[in-house]
Design an enzyme around this catalytic site. Structure first.
Site, PDB file in Angstrom:
ATOM      1  CB  SER A 136      28.265  65.268  50.883  1.00  0.00           C
ATOM      2  OG  SER A 136      28.119  65.554  49.489  1.00  0.00           O
ATOM      3  CB  SER A 175      38.092  59.168  51.867  1.00  0.00           C
ATOM      4  OG  SER A 175      36.714  58.895  51.872  1.00  0.00           O
ATOM      5  N   GLY A 218      39.394  51.911  53.825  1.00  0.00           N
ATOM      6  CA  GLY A 218      40.332  52.845  53.210  1.00  0.00           C
ATOM      7  C   GLY A 218      39.915  53.216  51.795  1.00  0.00           C
ATOM      8  CD  GLU A 224      28.051  53.003  54.285  1.00  0.00           C
ATOM      9  OE1 GLU A 224      28.162  53.703  55.287  1.00  0.00           O
ATOM     10  OE2 GLU A 224      28.490  53.338  53.172  1.00  0.00           O
TER      11      GLU A 224
HETATM   12  C1  LIG Z   1      33.149  61.254  60.469  1.00  0.00           C
HETATM   13  C2  LIG Z   1      33.625  60.775  59.148  1.00  0.00           C
HETATM   14  C3  LIG Z   1      33.994  59.459  59.005  1.00  0.00           C
HETATM   15  C4  LIG Z   1      34.471  58.997  57.783  1.00  0.00           C
HETATM   16  N1  LIG Z   1      34.888  57.702  57.683  1.00  0.00           N
HETATM   17  C5  LIG Z   1      35.443  57.257  56.533  1.00  0.00           C
HETATM   18  C6  LIG Z   1      36.002  55.957  56.435  1.00  0.00           C
HETATM   19  O1  LIG Z   1      35.956  55.181  57.383  1.00  0.00           O
HETATM   20  N2  LIG Z   1      36.586  55.581  55.294  1.00  0.00           N
HETATM   21  C7  LIG Z   1      36.638  56.399  54.196  1.00  0.00           C
HETATM   22  O2  LIG Z   1      37.140  55.980  53.169  1.00  0.00           O
HETATM   23  N3  LIG Z   1      36.118  57.658  54.253  1.00  0.00           N
HETATM   24  C8  LIG Z   1      35.544  58.101  55.394  1.00  0.00           C
HETATM   25  N4  LIG Z   1      35.044  59.388  55.479  1.00  0.00           N
HETATM   26  C9  LIG Z   1      35.242  60.271  54.337  1.00  0.00           C
HETATM   27  C10 LIG Z   1      33.984  60.686  53.601  1.00  0.00           C
HETATM   28  O3  LIG Z   1      33.490  59.625  52.840  1.00  0.00           O
HETATM   29  C11 LIG Z   1      34.342  61.926  52.762  1.00  0.00           C
HETATM   30  O4  LIG Z   1      34.585  62.968  53.651  1.00  0.00           O
HETATM   31  C12 LIG Z   1      33.223  62.298  51.806  1.00  0.00           C
HETATM   32  O5  LIG Z   1      33.143  61.364  50.771  1.00  0.00           O
HETATM   33  C13 LIG Z   1      33.453  63.705  51.212  1.00  0.00           C
HETATM   34  O6  LIG Z   1      34.698  63.799  50.612  1.00  0.00           O
HETATM   35  P1  LIG Z   1      35.702  65.018  50.970  1.00  0.00           P
HETATM   36  O7  LIG Z   1      35.859  65.037  52.424  1.00  0.00           O
HETATM   37  O8  LIG Z   1      36.905  64.871  50.136  1.00  0.00           O
HETATM   38  O9  LIG Z   1      34.915  66.311  50.543  1.00  0.00           O
HETATM   39  P2  LIG Z   1      34.812  66.912  49.071  1.00  0.00           P
HETATM   40  O10 LIG Z   1      34.477  65.839  48.113  1.00  0.00           O
HETATM   41  O11 LIG Z   1      35.995  67.752  48.804  1.00  0.00           O
HETATM   42  O12 LIG Z   1      33.538  67.834  49.245  1.00  0.00           O
HETATM   43  C14 LIG Z   1      33.584  69.169  49.805  1.00  0.00           C
HETATM   44  C15 LIG Z   1      32.224  69.806  49.583  1.00  0.00           C
HETATM   45  O13 LIG Z   1      31.945  69.860  48.188  1.00  0.00           O
HETATM   46  C16 LIG Z   1      30.728  69.232  47.896  1.00  0.00           C
HETATM   47  N5  LIG Z   1      30.793  68.577  46.596  1.00  0.00           N
HETATM   48  C17 LIG Z   1      31.736  67.705  46.149  1.00  0.00           C
HETATM   49  N6  LIG Z   1      31.436  67.265  44.929  1.00  0.00           N
HETATM   50  C18 LIG Z   1      30.270  67.849  44.567  1.00  0.00           C
HETATM   51  C19 LIG Z   1      29.440  67.791  43.403  1.00  0.00           C
HETATM   52  N7  LIG Z   1      29.724  66.991  42.374  1.00  0.00           N
HETATM   53  N8  LIG Z   1      28.316  68.531  43.397  1.00  0.00           N
HETATM   54  C20 LIG Z   1      28.012  69.326  44.462  1.00  0.00           C
HETATM   55  N9  LIG Z   1      28.742  69.426  45.562  1.00  0.00           N
HETATM   56  C21 LIG Z   1      29.865  68.691  45.621  1.00  0.00           C
HETATM   57  C22 LIG Z   1      30.551  68.243  49.028  1.00  0.00           C
HETATM   58  O14 LIG Z   1      29.185  67.912  49.204  1.00  0.00           O
HETATM   59  C23 LIG Z   1      31.108  68.987  50.204  1.00  0.00           C
HETATM   60  O15 LIG Z   1      30.129  69.830  50.740  1.00  0.00           O
HETATM   61  C24 LIG Z   1      34.558  59.869  56.684  1.00  0.00           C
HETATM   62  C25 LIG Z   1      34.153  61.201  56.832  1.00  0.00           C
HETATM   63  C26 LIG Z   1      33.705  61.657  58.050  1.00  0.00           C
HETATM   64  C27 LIG Z   1      33.275  63.085  58.180  1.00  0.00           C
END
Ligand SMILES: Cc1cc2nc3c(=O)[nH]c(=O)nc-3n(C[C@H](O)[C@H](O)[C@H](O)COP(=O)(O)OP(=O)(O)OC[C@H]3O[C@@H](n4cnc5c(N)ncnc54)[C@H](O)[C@@H]3O)c2cc1C
Lengths: 391, 357
Positions: free
Chosen positions: A373, A133, A131, A247
Site C-alpha cells: 500500500s 495474502s 497466494g 513487479e
Molecule cells: C485488487 C487487489 C488484488 C489483489 N491481488 C492479490 C493477489 O493476487 N494475491 C495476494 O496474495 N494478494 C493480493 N492482494 C492483497 C494485497 O496485497 C493486500 O490487500 C495488501 O497487502 C494490504 O493488506 P490488507 O488488505 O491485509 O490490509 P492491511 O495490511 O490490514 O492494511 C489496512 C490499512 O492499514 C495500513 N497499514 C498497514 N500496515 C501499516 C504500517 N506498518 N504503517 C502504516 N500503515 C499501515 C495499510 O496501508 C492500509 O491502509 C490484492 C489486493 C487487491 C486490492
C-alpha cells in the site's frame, strides 16, 4: 546523460508496432463493450491474445532463449509494455505467472520445475494465481499462518488465502506457507499447488466494481509435492521478496502510456462539451498533463538506471506511490470535468464510447492497496532510502 | 540510455558545489542578505565571471555549455539559496547575444563581469491581467516604467522590452529612477525603474519575440533547477534536524507521521529531478518536445519546492520560524521563484499550448 532510445531499440518498437497493427484484431475497449461477452468469455479473449503474443516471442522476453525468451533488455521489455497499452491490447490472463512466478523459477527453481511449468505458463495452458495474502496477514505478510506439514512425498497445506487475483480461473497457485511456526521469516516456504484437487476450494469475492476478479482460496490438507517447492524449505520469504521486486521496472513506461491514453478521452470530452476555454477546466487539465509527464520522466530515469545495470532499488516505491495516487486524482478529475456522463457504465445509453470512467474510477482505489500500500511504500522510503530511525 | 550526468558535467556540478560551499554557504548568504545594499557579493560575482560561469547561457559556439550544464549549475545554486543576480545576468547576456552585433559589446562586458545588465520586462504586478506594453523606444529615446526589475537599482544597464522591440539603456546620470521593491524574499533585490532617456534599439518586432522565447525557456528551466536544489537541501536539513531533535524520549524522525511526510518530500524532490533534467536534455537534443517539457518541469518543481520547503519549516518546529535557522531562506526563495520566470499558472497554460489545446 542520454535519454534517447538506441537505433536497435527504435527498430524493435517499429517492428512491434507493425506486428500489433497486423495481429491485434480488436482493441480491448471494443471487447468489453461487446454485449455478447461475459466475464468468462473475456478471459478466453485474453487467453487467445496471450497465445498470439507467445507465438510471436513477446512473452518472457527477458528470459534465456531456452525458456522461451530472447534475452531482451529491460528497455525492450519496457517498450513492449508501453506499446501494448498504447494499442489498447487485452492484458494477458497469466500476468501473475509470467511477471512473478516465471522469474522466481528462472532464478530459484529447479531445472525440472522450469521444464514442467514455464512452457504451459507462456502458452496460457495453465493459469497461475498468487497466494500470499491471508485474512490475518496483508501488509504484515510475514505473520502468515497457512501451514504446510510434511506427509511422505508431499506436504499437506491447511489455511486460507485471500484476494487471490484470477483465482476463479486459475489452474495452479503459488503459495507461501509456514513450515516452522517459530521462525518468522525462515519458517516460510514457497509451494506450487494444483487447484483442481479435493483439498482446495476457490470462492469468488465480489469487488467494489461488481466484478469478481479475485477470490478466496481455502486449503484443507491440500497436497503439494516436495519437488514443487521453489528453492529450499525455509527460503520462501527471501524468494517472495525478490519476486515482488520483479513487479517493478519493466512496467515503468506502461503507466504513463496508459494514463496518457485516458487523458485523451478527458481532452476529447471537454472539447466536445465546449468547456476547454474555461480557466478552471484548463488548470485541472494542465495539472493532469504535467503530472503524467513527470511520471514518464521518472520512468525514463528508472529505465536508464536499469539499463546501466543498476537495480530498481527502493526508489521504485516512489514510482508505485506516484502512479497509484495519480490514478485516483486523474479519475476524480475526469468525473469532475466530464460530469455525470463519466459515471455511466458501458451498457448505459450515451455512455462515453472510448473510456469506461465508472469502472476506472472504482479500480483506481485498488492500486494504492495492492503490491504494498501507499503507507507501506512510505515506510520503505523512510527506512531504506532516507534511513530514518525506528523507535 | 543514461540518466546520470557525463563526466564533464558532473565535474562542473561538483566544482560549483565546492565553490558555493566555500564562498556562499548560508553564513555568506545571510551576510549578503543583511548587509550588502546591492544584494550580492561583488567579489564572488567577479570570481564567477573569471571562471566562465557568466557565459553559461550562451549558445555553445559562443562559450555556453548547453542546457544540461545550465541546469546542473542552477541546481547547485538552489541548494545554497544563492543570493544575487546570477540568473538575471545569464538571461540578459543570452538576449544580448541573440540580438546581434550591436549588442555584443555590452554582452562581452556582462560576461566578463564588468557590467551588470538585467532584463526589464514586466509592467503589471500580476500575471492575470494582460495589457499592452506601454514602454516605447522611438528615435533613440526610451520611455518606460518597469516593475520588479531584478537588481534594477544596481544594474549598469538594462535590456528593456518595448513596443518596438528590445532596447539597451545604459545607466545615465539622469532619467533613471529606481524605487526599491523589497519582497518577502529578503535576500533578493527588485526595483521599479522609471526610464526616460537615450537608448539603443537592438532587436525589433519578430526577432525580439524570438529572442524572448529562447530566454523564457532558459529562464523557466533555470528556475526549475534552482527549485529542485532548494527542495533537495530543505529535505536534507529536515532529515538532519529530525534525527537529532528528541521529543518524548526519542528522535522525532522515528515518528511515522513525520516519516511519511519526509517520504512525500522525497517523492516531490526526486520527481522534480527527473523532470528538470529530462527537460534540459530535451532542450539540447529533442527541441520539438522541449517547450512542453520545460513548462512541465517548472510547473512541477515550483509547487513541489513550495510544499517541501514549507514542510521543512513545519518539521523544525519553533526554530523553523526563526530568522536564525535556515529553512526560511529556502521557503522564501521557493515562493518567489515559483512566481517568477513564468509562474505556475503561466506554465500550466504553456503546457496546454504546446499541445495545441
Ligand atoms: C485488487 C487487489 C488484488 C489483489 N491481488 C492479490 C493477489 O493476487 N494475491 C495476494 O496474495 N494478494 C493480493 N492482494 C492483497 C494485497 O496485497 C493486500 O490487500 C495488501 O497487502 C494490504 O493488506 P490488507 O488488505 O491485509 O490490509 P492491511 O495490511 O490490514 O492494511 C489496512 C490499512 O492499514 C495500513 N497499514 C498497514 N500496515 C501499516 C504500517 N506498518 N504503517 C502504516 N500503515 C499501515 C495499510 O496501508 C492500509 O491502509 C490484492 C489486493 C487487491 C486490492
Amino acid at each position: 546523460m542520454d535519454l534517447a532510445f538506441t537505433t536497435e531499440q527504435e527498430a524493435f518498437r517499429r517492428d512491434l508496432k507493425s506486428w500489433l497493427a497486423a495481429n491485434l484484431a480488436r482493441p480491448w475497449n471494443d471487447e468489453i463493450r461487446n454485449p455478447s461477452h461475459d466475464e468468462n468469455s473475456l478471459v478466453e479473449v485474453r487467453r487467445a491474445w496471450q497465445r498470439q503474443l507467445n507465438d510471436a516471442g513477446y512473452l518472457g522476453m527477458g528470459w534465456p532463449a531456452e525458456w522461451g525468451g530472447r534475452g531482451a533488455s529491460v528497455v525492450e521489455q519496457a517498450i513492449l509494455e508501453e506499446e501494448l497499452w498504447r494499442a489498447d491490447a487485452p492484458q494477458v490472463p497469466n500476468f501473475l505467472g509470467i511477471d512473478l512466478l516465471g522469474p522466481a523459477l528462472i532464478h530459484h527453481g529447479s531445472e525440472e520445475q522450469r521444464r514442467r511449468f514455464i512452457p504451459k505458463m507462456l502458452a496460457a495452458d495453465e493459469i497461475w494465481c498468487q497466494g500470499f495474502s491471508e485474512p490475518g496477514s496483508g501488509s504484515d505478510l510475514a505473520s502468515l499462518s497457512t501451514r504446510a506439514e510434511p506427509d511422505g512425498e508431499h506436504f499437506r497445506i491447511t489455511g486460507q488465502k485471500v484476494w487471490t487475483t484470477f483465482g476463479p480461473w486459475s489452474d495452479w497457485i503459488f503459495v507461501l506457507a509456514r513450515t516452522d511456526a517459530e521462525d518468522r521469516y525462515g519458517g516460510i516456504t514457497f509451494f506450487l499447488v494444483p487447484i483442481d484437487q479435493p483439498g482446495v476450494e476457490v470462492r469468488s469475492i465480489r469487488q467494489i466494481t461488481g466484478e469478481s476478479e479475485f477470490g478466496e482460496t481455502f486449503f484443507d490438507g491440500a497436497l503439494a509435492r516436495r519437488e514443487h517447492i521453489v528453492g529450499k524449505i525455509g527460503e520462501g520469504w527471501r524468494i517472495a521478496m525478490t519476486v515482488l521486486g520483479y513487479e517493478r521496472g519493466v512496467q515503468t513506461m506502461a503507466y504513463p502510456a496508459r494514463f496518457e491514453g485516458y487523458l485523451s478521452d478527458v481532452i476529447e470530452g471537454v472539447r466536445r462539451n465546449g468547456t476547454l476555454g474555461r480557466a478552471d477546466v484548463r488548470e485541472k487539465l494542465a495539472r493532469l498533463i504535467v503530472e503524467n509527464q513527470v511520471m514518464r520522466s521518472n520512468g525514463l530515469r528508472t529505465l536508464a538506471n536499469l539499463a546501466a545495470g543498476e537495480s530498481p532499488g527502493p526508489e521504485s516505491s516512489i514510482e508505485k506511490i506516484f502512479w497509484s495516487e495519480y490514478a485516483k486524482r486523474q479519475s476524480e478529475t475526469a468525473l469532475d470535468l466530464l460530469g455525470p456522463q463519466a459515471q455511466l457504465t458501458t451498457e448505459a445509453r450515451h455512455a462515453r464510447p472510448d473510456m469506461d470512467w465508472a469502472r476506472e474510477f472504482l479500480w483506481a482505489r485498488a492500486g494504492t492497496i495492492y503490491s504494498g500500500s501507499s503507507e507501506i511504500q512510505r515506510n520503505i522510503i523512510a527506512k531504506r532510502v532516507l534511513r530514518m530511525p525506528t523507535k | 540510455m543514461q540518466f546520470e550526468l557525463d563526466e564533464d558535467r558532473s565535474l562542473l556540478k561538483q566544482q560549483t558545489r565546492d565553490l558555493l560551499e566555500r564562498e556562499s554557504g548560508s553564513e555568506a548568504a545571510r551576510a549578503v542578505m543583511e548587509q550588502a545594499p546591492e544584494g550580492y557579493d561583488k567579489a564572488l560575482h567577479a570570481t564567477l565571471a573569471e571562471l566562465g560561469y557568466l557565459a553559461l547561457a550562451l549558445p555553445e559556439e559562443a562559450g555556453g555549455m548547453g542546457a544540461v550544464s545550465l541546469a546542473a549549475v542552477m541546481h547547485e545554486m538552489g541548494r545554497t539559496a544563492f543570493p544575487g543576480p546570477y540568473l538575471d545576468v545569464l538571461l540578459a547576456s543570452r538576449a544580448l547575444h541573440d540580438a546581434g552585433a550591436e549588442a555584443h559589446g555590452l554582452r562581452d562586458r556582462v560576461v566578463a563581469g564588468e557590467a551588470l545588465c538585467v532584463l526589464a520586462r514586466r509592467e503589471t504586478l500580476d500575471d492575470l491581467s494582460s495589457t499592452e506594453l506601454t514602454a516605447s523606444c522611438a528615435d533613440g529615446r526610451l520611455e518606460a516604467t518597469k516593475q520588479l526589475v531584478p537588481f534594477g537599482a544596481h544594474a549598469d544597464a538594462v535590456l528593456v522590452e518595448t513596443r518596438e522591440g528590445l532596447a539597451i539603456c545604459e545607466r545615465p546620470a539622469a532619467g533613471w529612477e529606481a524605487n526599491a521593491q523589497p519582497t518577502l524574499d529578503h535576500a533578493q533585490r527588485f526595483a521599479e525603474l522609471r526610464l526616460s532617456g537615450p537608448a539603443q534599439l537592438v532587436a525589433g518586432g519578430d526577432p525580439a519575440r524570438g529572442i524572448l522565447e529562447t530566454v523564457d525557456r532558459l529562464a523557466a528551466l533555470s528556475a526549475a533547477a534552482q527549485l529542485l536544489g532548494l527542495s533537495e537541501r530543505a529535505l536534507e536539513l529536515t532529515l538532519a534536524y529530525t534525527a537529532e531533535r528528541e521529543a518524548f524520549g526519542v528522535p522525532i524522525a522515528s515518528f511515522q507521521a513525520l516519516q511519511h511526510r519526509c517520504a512525500d518530500m522525497l517523492l516531490q524532490t526526486e520527481s522534480a529531478r527527473s523532470a528538470v533534467y529530462r527537460a534540459a536534455w530535451a532542450l539540447d537534443h529533442e527541441p520539438a518536445a522541449a517547450d512542453e517539457l520545460v513548462a512541465v518541469a517548472k510547473a512541477w518543481a515550483g509547487p513541489a519546492a513550495r510544499s517541501v520547503c514549507g514542510e521543512a519549516i513545519q518539521l523544525h518546529g519553533g526554530v523553523g520560524f526563526t530568522w536564525e535557522y535556515d529553512p526560511h531562506l529556502f521557503f522564501k526563495r521557493a515562493n518567489t521563484l515559483e512566481q517568477f520566470h513564468g509562474s505556475t499558472r503561466q506554465q500550466l497554460e504553456a503546457v496546454l499550448q504546446a499541445r495545441g489545446l
